[in-house]
Enzyme design. Structure first.
Site, PDB file in Angstrom:
ATOM      1  N   GLN A 121      -8.086  -3.211  -0.428  1.00 46.12           N
ATOM      2  CA  GLN A 121      -6.513  -4.077   0.458  1.00 46.12           C
ATOM      3  C   GLN A 121      -6.952  -5.299   1.183  1.00 46.12           C
ATOM      4  OE1 GLN A 121      -3.848  -1.036   1.467  1.00 46.12           O
ATOM      5  NE2 GLN A 121      -2.636  -2.686   1.519  1.00 46.12           N
ATOM      6  N   GLU A 122      -7.200  -6.698   1.528  1.00 50.75           N
ATOM      7  CA  GLU A 122      -7.425  -7.213   2.262  1.00 50.75           C
ATOM      8  C   GLU A 122      -6.951  -8.086   3.338  1.00 50.75           C
ATOM      9  OE1 GLU A 122     -10.354  -9.806   0.663  1.00 50.75           O
ATOM     10  OE2 GLU A 122     -11.362  -9.804   2.193  1.00 50.75           O
ATOM     11  N   GLY A 123      -6.311  -8.387   4.525  1.00 50.45           N
ATOM     12  CA  GLY A 123      -5.381  -8.874   5.119  1.00 50.45           C
ATOM     13  C   GLY A 123      -6.314 -10.800   5.097  1.00 50.45           C
TER      14      GLY A 123
ATOM     15  N   GLY B 153      -8.095  -7.912   8.368  1.00 49.01           N
ATOM     16  CA  GLY B 153      -7.839  -6.299   8.289  1.00 49.01           C
ATOM     17  C   GLY B 153      -7.809  -5.884   7.163  1.00 49.01           C
TER      18      GLY B 153
ATOM     19  N   VAL C 161      -9.097  -2.623   4.145  1.00 44.44           N
ATOM     20  CA  VAL C 161      -9.234  -1.466   4.050  1.00 44.44           C
ATOM     21  C   VAL C 161     -10.219  -0.758   2.915  1.00 44.44           C
ATOM     22  CG1 VAL C 161      -7.944   0.646   3.032  1.00 44.44           C
ATOM     23  CG2 VAL C 161      -6.414  -0.807   4.568  1.00 44.44           C
TER      24      VAL C 161
ATOM     25  N   ASP D 281       7.520   2.791  12.492  1.00 45.32           N
ATOM     26  CA  ASP D 281       7.599   1.841  11.733  1.00 45.32           C
ATOM     27  C   ASP D 281       7.392   3.074  10.438  1.00 45.32           C
ATOM     28  OD1 ASP D 281       6.778  -0.213  10.333  1.00 45.32           O
ATOM     29  OD2 ASP D 281       4.710  -0.675  11.230  1.00 45.32           O
TER      30      ASP D 281
END
Ligand SMILES: *[C@@H]1O[C@H](CO)[C@@H](O)[C@H](O)[C@H]1NC(C)=O
Ligand SMILES: *[C@@H]1O[C@H](CO)[C@@H](O)[C@H](O)[C@H]1NC(C)=O
Length: 534
Positions: free
Chosen positions: A275-277, A280, A282, A392
């Protein structure tokens, strides 16, 4: 410009028509965040929105905060500053040591905002500082920057006598010994964590020692976790004035606890990006050649706030030992610009929200959903029984494997990886509005009952394969919408029994919502009914 000192922690700003810089100088960043670096809000005219959004806590012992600025436009730039406080009784109107309307000079200047508490009572006061800078009078090009600070005021603090006016500088506290270590040793990230944690820890009113998270070898008594007792008051500030300071002043102890899970970076091997933001990431990887792990980290473009949030939030469930909880296994902070958080997870473990949304035609049977919900309810029950609130709970903060075993995890990086799930209301804090209970929305009141509300939304996500809840409702409208009695509708495939449970989670009155013990029991009971004849 001593930009060299910024350790490359900030966004690489592309150079546009230079206009001005506005930042926290090193001294200030050290005092407020425990970091030895400058924090730019505006660099050469470019605004760092992320940094602006962050509400910086101002500890009780810090009485004034400073900003540094410089016009780069070849002329002084007109400005106007306005400061508002959410509780003028506790924190009377803060004073500036420059005029409220004036001109930003061409040489570097630091100005200070004096935030002295009245001492009338303990409270946390939000201070909103808005600065308008006129870039071009001709076309009325004005930038408006809004900063929020959360000042912690203690009761019976000797009211400052403004008449003997000690210079603002003398009120700057000596840095705690941890920070000296930092300056000397430069173990920047370590301290960052320690400082954040010590702020958080002290803040929780450590008068009450909560039971430790359970059993386990590596679990220490360490908790920077929200406790029940403080949950009802969103206040960071303990109401009694005799706040024991010992925790704050024991950075060694905090270091020790952090170091318990510090791993050597060279033992971590990244294999694939999951995952890429915007900053950030993962990864899947291995630790020590043998242990499969998920790795959360931030890219080189991340700024300090992002780095510190990753560490802070990644520690949220530290020490929680339960089959239904994926808590942090290790931290590597050798490279303070890109710390690693490791989570023990099999190769087929993935984020549950992404799993549910995978384009392959997936269906989950009611039995599967009920089983998954039961596992999660049991995990949350475990947290609550140890005085820990999650705050959350959502599909994005769970992981799942091929056998549909689910685990709850912390929310570090979620704001970045699932930006559509978080919204800023007026206060610039990015929050999971659509998962929040009424009292959490309106009063920031978090409790087991607000976790139950979010859990109801999570079950809804399972049935809808992680659709966006209340997709048509504007985040700003949510509070009214809920207040008028509207809720999520029953998903097509969701049995009435289960929808009834969800609806209970969304009761207006907190005491009408089920506890997680009850939820676990109801879900288990329903599961038994479903499987009786299977
Ligand atoms: C305002 O106070 C700050 C911090 O105490 C000091 O560094 C600065 O020089 C002062 N600025 C002016 C313009 O007096
Ligand atoms: C205002 O100034 C900034 C920086 O010089 C520029 O990027 C922006 O386009 C200007 N906006 C307007 C409306 O002229």
């Amino acid at each position: 410009m001593d930009n060299l000192k910024t350790f490359g922690l900030f966004f690489i700003f592309s150079v546009v028509s230079a206009s001005y810089n506005l930042y926290l100088n090193e001294h200030e960043t050290m005092r407020l965040l425990g970091l030895s670096a400058e924090l730019y809000y505006v660099r050469e005219g470019l605004i760092n929105k992320y940094a602006l959004q962050f509400t910086v806590p101002v500890p009780a012992n810090v009485r004034d905060i400073a900003f540094t600025w410089q016009s780069l436009a070849g002329k002084p730039l007109p400005y106007r500053i306005n400061i508002a406080t959410s509780d003028p009784v506790v924190l009377p109107r803060p004073q500036l040591n420059i005029t409220r309307i004036g001109e930003m000079p061409q040489e570097i200047e630091t100005f200070a905002i004096d935030m002295r508490c009245s001492g009338v009572r303990a409270a946390e006061v939000d201070v909103t500082i808005s600065i308008e800078v006129t870039l071009n009078r001709a076309n009325n090009n004005v930038t408006e920057l809004v900063f929020t600070r959360r000042k912690i005021c203690l009761q019976s603090e000797v009211p400052e006598n403004t008449s003997d006016n000690p210079t603002l500088l003398t009120s700057i506290p000596k840095p705690p010994s941890a920070i000296i270590t930092l300056i000397v040793g430069g173990i920047l990230a370590m301290i960052l964590v320690a400082v954040l944690i010590s702020i958080a820890y002290c803040a929780r009113g450590p008068t009450k020692r909560k039971p430790h998270l359970s059993q386990p070898v590596r679990t220490s008594s360490f908790q920077r976790l929200q406790t029940h007792s403080s949950s009802l008051a969103p206040s960071i500030c303990p109401t009694n004035a005799t706040l024991p300071r010992s925790k704050c002043s024991e950075p060694e102890e905090l270091h020790r606890r952090i170091s318990e899970i510090t791993v050597q970076r060279c033992r971590v091997r990244l294999s694939s990006l999951l995952q890429e933001g915007t900053f950030g990431r993962v990864y899947r990887g291995t630790y020590n050649e043998s242990q499969d792990v998920l790795v959360k980290t931030v890219g080189q473009h991340a700024n300090q706030m992002q780095v510190s949030l990753l560490l802070q939030e990644g520690m949220n469930l530290y020490g929680a030992c339960h089959v239904g909880i994926l808590s942090v296994l290790g931290v590597s902070i050798e490279d303070h610009t890109a710390p690693f958080l490791l989570y023990a997870a099999d190769n087929n473990t993935k984020n549950m929200k992404l799993f549910l949304q995978e384009p392959i035609a997936r269906t989950l049977t009611t039995i599967q959903v009920v089983k998954m919900s039961t596992q999660l309810a049991s995990a949350i029950c475990h947290l609550h029984s140890h005085g820990v609130l999650h705050k959350d709970i959502a599909a994005r903060n769970c992981v799942i494997d091929d056998e549909l075993t689910v685990k709850l995890t912390d929310n570090s990086l979620s704001r970045d990886l699932f930006p559509q799930d978080y919204h800023c209301l007026g206060d610039r804090e990015n929050r999971p509005i659509k998962w929040m209970s009424l009292e959490a929305l309106s009063l920031r009141n978090f409790s087991e009952a607000s976790d139950a509300w979010a859990f109801g939304v999570l079950i809804w996500e399972l049935f809808t394969l992680a659709k966006q809840p209340y997709v048509d409702i504007d985040a700003f409208e949510m509070e009214n919408y809920l207040r008028e009695g509207y809720r999520l509708t029953q998903p097509l495939n969701c049995p009435d029994e289960l929808f009834t449970i969800m609806a209970y989670c969304w009761a207006v009155a907190m005491h009408d919502r089920p506890t997680f013990q009850q939820l676990q029991f109801c879900l288990q009971d329903f599961y038994n009914q479903l499987t009786r004849y299977v």
